[in-house]
Design a protein around this motif. Structure first.
Motif, PDB file in Angstrom:
ATOM      1  N   VAL A 170       2.434 -43.841   8.790  1.00  0.00           N
ATOM      2  CA  VAL A 170       0.459 -43.906   8.793  1.00  0.00           C
ATOM      3  C   VAL A 170      -0.464 -43.448  10.533  1.00  0.00           C
ATOM      4  O   VAL A 170      -0.996 -43.681  10.374  1.00  0.00           O
ATOM      5  N   ILE A 250     -11.190 -42.293   5.161  1.00  0.00           N
ATOM      6  CA  ILE A 250     -10.357 -42.836   4.889  1.00  0.00           C
ATOM      7  C   ILE A 250     -10.778 -42.914   3.096  1.00  0.00           C
ATOM      8  O   ILE A 250     -10.052 -42.665   2.274  1.00  0.00           O
ATOM      9  N   PHE A 255      -6.874 -38.949   4.262  1.00  0.00           N
ATOM     10  CA  PHE A 255      -5.829 -40.088   4.481  1.00  0.00           C
ATOM     11  C   PHE A 255      -5.009 -40.655   3.629  1.00  0.00           C
ATOM     12  O   PHE A 255      -3.284 -39.643   3.624  1.00  0.00           O
ATOM     13  N   TYR A 256      -4.748 -40.781   2.138  1.00  0.00           N
ATOM     14  CA  TYR A 256      -4.395 -40.427   0.618  1.00  0.00           C
ATOM     15  C   TYR A 256      -3.871 -39.265   0.544  1.00  0.00           C
ATOM     16  O   TYR A 256      -2.521 -38.483   0.207  1.00  0.00           O
ATOM     17  N   ASN A 259      -1.553 -37.995   3.755  1.00  0.00           N
ATOM     18  CA  ASN A 259       0.089 -38.703   3.223  1.00  0.00           C
ATOM     19  C   ASN A 259       1.410 -38.000   2.054  1.00  0.00           C
ATOM     20  O   ASN A 259       1.991 -38.367   1.833  1.00  0.00           O
ATOM     21  N   ARG A 288       2.781 -46.656  -2.863  1.00  0.00           N
ATOM     22  CA  ARG A 288       1.270 -46.627  -2.666  1.00  0.00           C
ATOM     23  C   ARG A 288       0.850 -47.071  -4.244  1.00  0.00           C
ATOM     24  O   ARG A 288      -0.974 -46.583  -4.343  1.00  0.00           O
ATOM     25  N   ARG A 306       0.338 -48.894  13.236  1.00  0.00           N
ATOM     26  CA  ARG A 306      -0.499 -48.397  14.276  1.00  0.00           C
ATOM     27  C   ARG A 306      -0.409 -48.982  15.418  1.00  0.00           C
ATOM     28  O   ARG A 306       0.306 -49.964  16.348  1.00  0.00           O
ATOM     29  N   LEU A 315      -5.683 -50.152   8.770  1.00  0.00           N
ATOM     30  CA  LEU A 315      -4.211 -49.319   7.798  1.00  0.00           C
ATOM     31  C   LEU A 315      -4.512 -50.415   7.009  1.00  0.00           C
ATOM     32  O   LEU A 315      -4.330 -50.443   6.096  1.00  0.00           O
ATOM     33  N   ALA A 318      -7.046 -49.596   4.103  1.00  0.00           N
ATOM     34  CA  ALA A 318      -7.123 -48.419   3.381  1.00  0.00           C
ATOM     35  C   ALA A 318      -5.247 -48.668   2.239  1.00  0.00           C
ATOM     36  O   ALA A 318      -5.891 -48.681   1.388  1.00  0.00           O
ATOM     37  N   ILE A 319      -5.021 -49.750   3.060  1.00  0.00           N
ATOM     38  CA  ILE A 319      -3.820 -50.479   1.667  1.00  0.00           C
ATOM     39  C   ILE A 319      -4.145 -51.246   0.800  1.00  0.00           C
ATOM     40  O   ILE A 319      -4.953 -50.915  -0.131  1.00  0.00           O
ATOM     41  N   LYS A 323      -5.871 -45.910  -0.210  1.00  0.00           N
ATOM     42  CA  LYS A 323      -6.835 -45.247   0.320  1.00  0.00           C
ATOM     43  C   LYS A 323      -5.490 -45.421   1.179  1.00  0.00           C
ATOM     44  O   LYS A 323      -5.828 -43.436   1.930  1.00  0.00           O
ATOM     45  N   ILE A 324      -4.344 -45.295   0.712  1.00  0.00           N
ATOM     46  CA  ILE A 324      -3.253 -44.837   1.994  1.00  0.00           C
ATOM     47  C   ILE A 324      -2.085 -43.358   0.918  1.00  0.00           C
ATOM     48  O   ILE A 324      -1.337 -43.539   1.715  1.00  0.00           O
TER      49      ILE A 324
END
Length: 324
Positions: A170, A250, A255-256, A259, A288, A306, A315, A318-319, A323-324
């Protein structure tokens, strides 16, 4: 583009750190404004056994002429210039790193617009020499930030948590311009190939080395000046403006997407990952797509983190937003 033969002798597997040969891998593209300063800083390294290989991605300014002038002055044993793939900086660095005609004990990525401290290669090599040759090893670190005219702007964020695969999934903790790595780490990049699709070459090697059970050393003492200017493709994440830009990424799903690329690339190299890191990768991938509760639980099981409080808050956001 003029091609200059690289004849510098290699001291591969040397037990003497002073004799260890380093291949400095520089990628250029329209870099005439700052290139000479960077070349001068490479020339002034206290560690003398290095060769510079430059992959130019089709510069239309005076970059080729500057490189030729330094090649004429340094001699054929110091500098080789090759043509890059012309598809962006990530592909340029990966294709250069994967070249079969480059042999060395260690490899240092080099941007065209920074300035290295005189002891940069020496410090990195001293640490790398402490790691057995068969173990992938990566040196990286903090940077001092300067403006386009060389004025001091501060420093990149200082990270204190240990490098780990659960962090690498991440976050990329250091720029490629700080990185020096051994042949075992380079072998991982070569096996993955230059055509692999990843967001960034530096994030990729951090994931590969930690995933394979290698060793990463983050140097808290800056060994280079990282120039911040309008042409930077990737800048330091040190200002509030930069952090807001990344927060916007994000929300936009960048970011997604990154990943997605990293997961596909790591799955292609799954046979090189340690068993516990394969399990972490699987947990990360599965979480995810889960509902909120299972998503949060899955990421907790993966142990993701992080390096800073603000980074971990981002983070978590985003979770929560998937969006991760």
């Amino acid at each position: 583009m003029t091609i200059i033969a690289l004849r510098r002798p290699s001291y591969v597997h040397s037990n003497n750190v002073c004799l260890a040969n380093i291949a400095v891998l520089m990628c250029t593209y329209n870099g005439e404004a700052f290139l000479a300063e960077q070349l001068n800083s490479v020339e002034q390294q206290s560690h003398e056994h290095w060769s510079l290989i430059v992959s130019d991605d089709g510069s239309r300014d005076a970059t080729p002429e500057i490189l030729q002038a330094y090649a004429d002055r340094w001699g054929n044993d110091r500098l080789k210039v090759v043509s890059g793939p012309g598809t962006g900086f990530v592909a340029n660095f990966l294709s250069l790193t994967c070249r079969t005609d480059i042999s060395a004990d260690y490899f240092a990525w080099c941007d065209q617009d920074d300035i290295w401290n005189q002891d940069k290669l020496q410090v990195a090599t001293h640490w790398l020499q402490t790691i057995p040759a068969h173990i992938p090893a990566l040196y990286c670190g903090r940077t001092e930030l300067i403006s386009d005219i060389g004025a001091t702007l501060g420093f990149s964020p200082l990270f204190s948590l240990p490098p780990h695969f659960s962090n690498a999934l991440v976050q990329s903790i250091a720029g490629g311009n700080t990185m020096v790595f051994n042949s075992a780490a380079r072998d991982l990049i070569v096996e993955a190939g230059s055509k692999i699709e990843v967001p960034s070459h530096d994030w990729w090697i951090y994931q590969l080395v930690t995933g394979a059970g290698g060793v990463v050393h983050y140097d808290a003492e800056p060994k280079m000046l990282y120039r911040q200017h309008d042409e930077n493709l990737i800048g330091s994440n040190s200002s509030w403006a930069a952090r807001l830009v990344r927060l916007k990424m994000i929300f936009q799903g960048r970011f997604y997407e990154w990943n997605n690329q990293n997961i596909c690339a790591l799955e292609a190299m799954e046979h090189c990952l340690r068993e516990e890191h394969r399990a972490t990768l699987k947990c990360f991938k599965n979480a995810r797509s889960q509902t909120l509760f299972r998503r949060v639980s899955g990421f907790q099981s993966a142990g993701l983190y992080r390096q800073t409080v603000l980074g971990n808050l981002g983070l978590i956001l985003a979770i929560l937003l998937k969006k991760i």
